[in-house]
Design an enzyme around this catalytic site. Structure first.
Site, short mmCIF file in Angstrom:
data_model
loop_
_atom_site.label_atom_id
_atom_site.label_comp_id
_atom_site.label_asym_id
_atom_site.label_seq_id
_atom_site.Cartn_x
_atom_site.Cartn_y
_atom_site.Cartn_z
N SER A 12 0.78 -1.30 -0.12
CA SER A 12 -0.01 0.16 0.01
C SER A 12 0.87 1.44 0.05
CB SER A 12 -1.00 -0.04 1.23
OG SER A 12 -0.22 -0.10 2.33
N GLN A 46 11.22 12.69 -1.10
CA GLN A 46 11.63 14.38 -0.33
C GLN A 46 11.11 15.03 -1.73
OE1 GLN A 46 15.39 14.16 0.95
NE2 GLN A 46 14.90 12.91 2.58
N GLY A 47 11.74 14.83 -2.90
CA GLY A 47 11.90 15.67 -4.09
C GLY A 47 10.55 16.01 -4.71
N GLU A 113 15.92 19.33 -10.66
CA GLU A 113 16.88 18.27 -9.89
C GLU A 113 17.96 17.82 -11.01
OE1 GLU A 113 14.31 15.36 -8.35
OE2 GLU A 113 14.14 16.34 -6.46
N HIS A 229 22.94 6.38 -3.64
CA HIS A 229 23.17 7.79 -3.42
C HIS A 229 24.41 7.97 -3.00
CE1 HIS A 229 22.25 11.87 -2.05
NE2 HIS A 229 20.92 11.98 -2.64
N ARG A 268 25.34 11.30 -9.97
CA ARG A 268 25.12 10.45 -8.56
C ARG A 268 26.14 9.12 -8.94
NH1 ARG A 268 18.92 9.62 -6.79
NH2 ARG A 268 19.01 11.65 -5.96
N HIS A 325 19.54 3.09 -2.75
CA HIS A 325 18.44 4.16 -2.79
C HIS A 325 17.40 3.70 -3.77
CE1 HIS A 325 16.61 7.81 -2.01
NE2 HIS A 325 16.59 8.23 -3.21
N GLU A 349 7.78 0.19 -7.80
CA GLU A 349 9.37 -0.08 -7.60
C GLU A 349 9.65 -1.69 -7.71
OE1 GLU A 349 11.49 2.19 -4.73
OE2 GLU A 349 13.48 0.90 -5.02
N ARG A 360 18.14 5.51 -12.71
CA ARG A 360 16.95 6.24 -12.73
C ARG A 360 17.20 7.92 -12.56
NH1 ARG A 360 13.51 8.03 -7.69
NH2 ARG A 360 15.75 8.23 -6.74
N SER A 365 10.39 8.06 -10.18
CA SER A 365 9.75 6.71 -9.55
C SER A 365 8.24 6.81 -9.01
CB SER A 365 10.65 6.08 -8.46
OG SER A 365 11.24 7.08 -7.94
C1 LIG Z 1 14.31 8.33 1.16
C2 LIG Z 1 13.96 8.36 -0.20
C3 LIG Z 1 13.43 9.34 -0.86
C4 LIG Z 1 13.11 9.33 -2.14
N1 LIG Z 1 12.61 10.34 -2.76
C5 LIG Z 1 11.88 10.18 -3.95
C6 LIG Z 1 11.40 11.56 -4.93
O1 LIG Z 1 11.69 12.58 -4.33
N2 LIG Z 1 10.94 11.22 -5.96
C7 LIG Z 1 10.63 9.94 -6.61
O2 LIG Z 1 9.97 9.83 -7.53
N3 LIG Z 1 11.12 8.84 -5.74
C8 LIG Z 1 11.59 8.93 -4.63
N4 LIG Z 1 11.95 7.93 -4.05
C9 LIG Z 1 11.73 6.48 -4.47
C10 LIG Z 1 10.32 6.28 -4.26
O3 LIG Z 1 10.03 6.70 -3.00
C11 LIG Z 1 9.94 4.74 -4.33
O4 LIG Z 1 10.44 4.32 -5.63
C12 LIG Z 1 8.52 4.72 -4.65
O5 LIG Z 1 7.68 5.32 -3.56
C13 LIG Z 1 7.91 3.13 -4.57
O6 LIG Z 1 6.59 3.02 -4.39
P1 LIG Z 1 6.06 1.62 -4.25
O7 LIG Z 1 4.38 1.88 -4.00
O8 LIG Z 1 6.27 0.64 -5.20
O9 LIG Z 1 6.67 1.02 -2.98
P2 LIG Z 1 6.42 1.39 -1.40
O10 LIG Z 1 5.89 2.91 -1.40
O11 LIG Z 1 7.59 1.12 -1.14
O12 LIG Z 1 5.45 0.36 -0.83
C14 LIG Z 1 5.45 -0.78 -0.65
C15 LIG Z 1 4.44 -1.58 0.00
O13 LIG Z 1 4.39 -2.94 0.03
C16 LIG Z 1 4.10 -3.53 1.32
N5 LIG Z 1 5.06 -4.63 1.32
C17 LIG Z 1 6.24 -4.98 1.17
N6 LIG Z 1 6.29 -6.36 0.98
C18 LIG Z 1 5.15 -6.77 1.46
C19 LIG Z 1 4.78 -8.21 1.54
N7 LIG Z 1 5.40 -9.25 1.52
N8 LIG Z 1 3.32 -8.30 1.96
C20 LIG Z 1 2.62 -7.44 2.30
N9 LIG Z 1 2.85 -5.96 2.10
C21 LIG Z 1 4.13 -5.97 1.67
C22 LIG Z 1 4.78 -2.34 2.26
O14 LIG Z 1 4.59 -2.59 3.59
C23 LIG Z 1 4.53 -1.02 1.50
O15 LIG Z 1 3.16 -0.82 1.93
C24 LIG Z 1 12.61 7.90 -2.60
C25 LIG Z 1 12.92 6.88 -1.74
C26 LIG Z 1 13.54 6.91 -0.59
C27 LIG Z 1 13.77 5.81 0.25
#
Ligand SMILES: Cc1cc2nc3c(=O)[nH]c(=O)nc-3n(C[C@H](O)[C@H](O)[C@H](O)COP(=O)(O)OP(=O)(O)OC[C@H]3O[C@@H](n4cnc5c(N)ncnc54)[C@H](O)[C@@H]3O)c2cc1C
Length: 486
Positions: A12, A46-47, A113, A229, A268, A325, A349, A360, A365
């Site tokens: 989520s 953050q960004g 950026e 990073h 980077r 990262h 991701e 990237r 993302s």
């Molecule tokens: C510090 C930081 C700064 C960033 N800044 C940026 C930015 O400025 N701009 C940008 O575009 N990207 C940024 N990124 C990257 C970006 O945040 C992620 O790539 C993106 O949020 C991924 O979204 P997602 O929904 O795929 O995964 P996530 O948001 O990581 O969500 C994964 C979900 O899956 C759940 N989960 C995992 N495994 C299981 C399982 N086995 N069973 C049930 N649930 C599970 C977790 O609990 C979570 O709810 C940043 C990342 C970090 C760490």
């Protein structure tokens, strides 16, 4: 006539929430390991989100910047599709109530950026991810068509007779497991940075989605392409706090044993490789931001992070090291977010769309999370027979269709600490064949749990790619040896 099961979204963060919202009219179950937005990297971004919405910008320019950042290894059709969708994504998020920052004229305020040729980062202060994700989280929580199953970790996928998806096994906080029957699963489980000893990712980002999909026979690609990073604040915190590259843009310099060793404004991956090489030679590397005018007021989040670790950004040298990262690779999907396994989609991701190539571009993302989430929802709905109700069945009835040797619990699996140490040594910024081979042998996929298995997939992919590209640097590739500063 029995109802066909509802689709299940796993995870989520922004990708899972987007998918669930898209499926809400027809009903879906959203299973997630924590509470609705807990443990999601999406909350930490953050960004902001990259989108060509400013004057003088276009999706074609955004696409070109993405291709260049990815070392020309990205898929041009995917890049064009996702960058073209970006302005519509921002419009939809604004319509959903996301309060992005605006300028004096009421237009979206656009940040710049590294790697972007135009101002195109739509943001909400320096907490963009939390603003977007919590807005969507509230929206999804209120949708009657989405049932949320919190604090349930998905531990394996159940295969049907022909290898298609038949369900999933979830485990609650007490360790109890049950099987949920469904013929449509959307994996939205995020990244794999937690497999490494130094990472900015949430501790739960252990690549479990990649392991689940790969064990079910899904194709994965580019798992060796991991973005580092260059300046994680190295004060023993896990996950590592980030020292934004904007600090270097403002004049902060990198010093190894007191001497500058790299042009800090290079991409980077280049800066990360230079820092890594210095650390490997036993030097201590620090970021010196003392000469940046008004540094504490211009960078309040950084100042706070430093304060929490007993450091003063305006007066102290800040110890740094490269930190994992973002995962460019993952479960291979097509434009509809379909994996190679029938009934299994991957979004965000955990997926490998081809957008990022070998590196990237910043802020692409969150955009990808929304675009892939929407595509999956649309595709799942494209099969109208699929979306009517879901049912839970006791584990033993379905367990018989789980290939036991693939999913059996793994005794003798290496600990997470051991896996992190192995991957940190073998799959760091600079890699070489012999160390990778040894890691692959030690992470035997037949005895490992999902953590060890995901790490094995990453190390095996790095071993299988002897040539350096983007974020993947092999020191046994002569081109890289020449590039690393002494
Ligand atoms: C510090 C930081 C700064 C960033 N800044 C940026 C930015 O400025 N701009 C940008 O575009 N990207 C940024 N990124 C990257 C970006 O945040 C992620 O790539 C993106 O949020 C991924 O979204 P997602 O929904 O795929 O995964 P996530 O948001 O990581 O969500 C994964 C979900 O899956 C759940 N989960 C995992 N495994 C299981 C399982 N086995 N069973 C049930 N649930 C599970 C977790 O609990 C979570 O709810 C940043 C990342 C970090 C760490």
């Amino acid at each position: 006539m029995s109802a066909r099961p509802r689709p299940v979204v796993v995870g989520s963060g922004l990708a899972g929430l987007t998918t669930a919202a898209g499926l809400a009219d027809h009903g879906c179950l959203l299973v997630t390991a924590g509470s609705l937005t807990e443990g999601a990297a999406s909350m930490w971004a953050q960004g902001g989100i990259a989108a060509a919405v400013g004057p003088g910008d276009s999706p074609a320019l955004h696409a070109q910047d993405t291709l260049v950042a990815g070392a020309y290894a990205g898929d041009p059709a995917t890049i064009a599709r996702i960058t073209s969708a970006a302005p519509g994504v921002i419009e939809a998020l604004v319509a959903a109530g996301v309060p992005f920052d605006r300028d004096g004229a009421g237009e979206l305020a656009l940040g710049l950026e590294g790697g972007h040729s135009r101002h195109r980062i739509v943001h909400a202060g320096d907490h963009s991810g939390a603003t977007v994700t919590s807005t969507l989280g509230r929206l999804v929580a209120a949708l009657p068509g989405v049932e949320v199953l919190e604090r349930h970790t998905t531990v394996c996928l159940v295969a049907g007779a022909s290898g298609e998806v038949a369900g999933l096994v979830v485990r609650d906080a007490s360790g109890a497991e049950r099987v949920l029957e469904t013929d449509a699963i959307v994996l939205a489980t995020g990244g794999l940075g937690g497999l490494f000893p130094h990472t900015t990712n949430p501790r739960t980002a252990l690549g479990q989605g990649v392991a689940l999909a790969a064990r079910a026979g899904a194709r994965t690609d580019d798992l060796h392409l991991v973005q580092f990073h260059p300046t994680g604040l190295d004060v023993g915190r896990d996950p590592m706090p980030l020292l934004t590259e904007a600090l270097r843009g403002a004049g902060a310099v990198l010093l190894a044993d007191g001497r500058r060793f790299v042009d800090e404004l290079q991409p980077r991956d280049v800066v990360a490789a230079a820092v890594w090489a210095q650390l490997q030679q036993g030097r201590s590397v620090v970021l010196d931001a003392r000469s940046v005018p008004d540094v504490a007021t211009r960078f309040p989040s950084v100042a706070e992070l430093c304060r929490e670790s007993g450091l003063d950004v305006a007066a102290d040298l800040l110890p740094v090291r490269p930190t994992v990262h973002y995962a460019m690779g993952g479960v291979t999907v097509d434009a509809r977010s379909r994996t190679s396994v029938p009934g299994l989609w991957a979004v965000g991701e955990v997926s490998r769309t081809g957008l990022h190539g070998a590196n990237r571009l910043a802020s692409n993302s969150l955009l990808e999370a929304v675009v892939t989430g929407r595509a999956a929802a649309q595709d799942v709905l494209g099969d109208p027979a699929r979306v009517v109700g879901w049912s839970a069945v006791p584990a033993p009835e379905v367990a018989s269709v789980v290939p036991s040797e693939r999913y059996a619990s793994r005794r003798g699996s290496p600990s997470l600490a051991d896996v992190r140490s192995l991957l940190g040594e073998a799959c760091g910024v600079l890699r070489d064949g012999p160390t990778l081979r040894s890691a692959v042998e030690q992470l035997d996929p037949h005895t490992g749990d999902d953590v060890a298995y995901a790490a094995w997939l990453v190390a095996r992919s790095a071993l299988a790619h002897p040539h350096s590209i983007g974020a993947h640097r092999r020191t046994d590739d002569p081109a890289v040896r020449e590039e690393i500063p002494a």
